[in-house]
Enzyme design. Structure first.
Site, mmCIF file in Angstrom:
data_model
loop_
_atom_site.group_PDB
_atom_site.id
_atom_site.type_symbol
_atom_site.label_atom_id
_atom_site.label_comp_id
_atom_site.label_asym_id
_atom_site.label_seq_id
_atom_site.Cartn_x
_atom_site.Cartn_y
_atom_site.Cartn_z
ATOM 1 C CD GLU A 43 -4.726 6.142 -51.468
ATOM 2 O OE1 GLU A 43 -5.520 6.833 -52.568
ATOM 3 O OE2 GLU A 43 -4.091 6.615 -51.021
ATOM 4 C CG HIS A 74 16.783 0.725 -28.611
ATOM 5 N ND1 HIS A 74 17.400 -0.071 -27.790
ATOM 6 C CD2 HIS A 74 17.621 1.144 -29.420
ATOM 7 C CE1 HIS A 74 18.643 -0.102 -27.943
ATOM 8 N NE2 HIS A 74 18.797 0.501 -29.219
ATOM 9 C CE LYS A 177 -8.893 13.044 -52.992
ATOM 10 N NZ LYS A 177 -8.258 12.747 -54.312
#
Length: 186
Positions: A43, A74, A177
């Site tokens: 960001e 793993h 937004k």
């Protein structure tokens, strides 16, 4: 340390072609720390325009990912050791478990040294010379966590200074937004 980490990241990103970096804490209490650093780095550094309004002429910000080291061994260490992509690694190592310490240091050594060509069959060859940092601390405390957060926040700030970007604006997020609010208003 933040300046060194920033300059190493810029070197691997802009001059060596690394597109991502793995954060591997060998402490399960930090299993969500890579996600925090992902948000911080991507960001803050995901910018294509400098503060002076000119385009950035290099890649900014690497893709950050990772998982607690003992689990990650793993899942994706194969790619780190023998894959075709250069992925710098930050190991975060508390001095709390002999097993974790041995595993972490062995992985760092394998990334660094690999194996000699004469020592193994070609498919088992590890070329080594894979970049990693090991940040070693005695034990996790609130103070150590704060130091790790500050270390990486300052690293991101230094990268922004070098690239000429404002690490603390978020206009891409703000646009999303704004568009969401407009949709809700309809």
């Amino acid at each position: 340390m933040p300046v060194l980490l920033a300059l190493l990241a810029i070197w691997y990103n802009n001059f060596s072609g690394a597109q991502s970096q793995a954060i591997l804490p060998y402490d399960n209490r930090l299993d969500r720390f890579p996600a925090y650093l992902q948000q911080l780095q991507m960001e803050s550094s995901g910018k294509s325009v400098r503060m002076d309004g000119k385009p950035v002429r290099c890649d900014t910000g690497m893709i950050i990912w990772g998982e607690a080291g003992n689990n990650a061994q793993h899942s994706f260490y194969q790619l780190l050791h023998q894959g075709t992509r250069l992925v710098p690694v930050d190991f975060l190592l508390p001095e709390t478990s002999p097993l974790s310490t041995a595993n972490c240091l062995a992985q760092a050594e394998a990334l660094m040294d690999g194996t000699g060509e004469a020592d193994v069959e070609p498919y088992r060859l590890h070329v080594g010379n894979r970049p990693s940092n090991t940040i070693h601390y005695e034990r996790m405390t609130p103070g150590v966590l704060g130091q790790l957060i500050a270390l990486y926040e300052h690293k991101v700030f230094v990268e922004g200074v070098v690239w000429g970007i404002d690490s603390f604006d978020q206009w891409g997020v703000e646009l999303g937004k704004k568009l969401a609010n407009a949709r809700l208003a309809n």
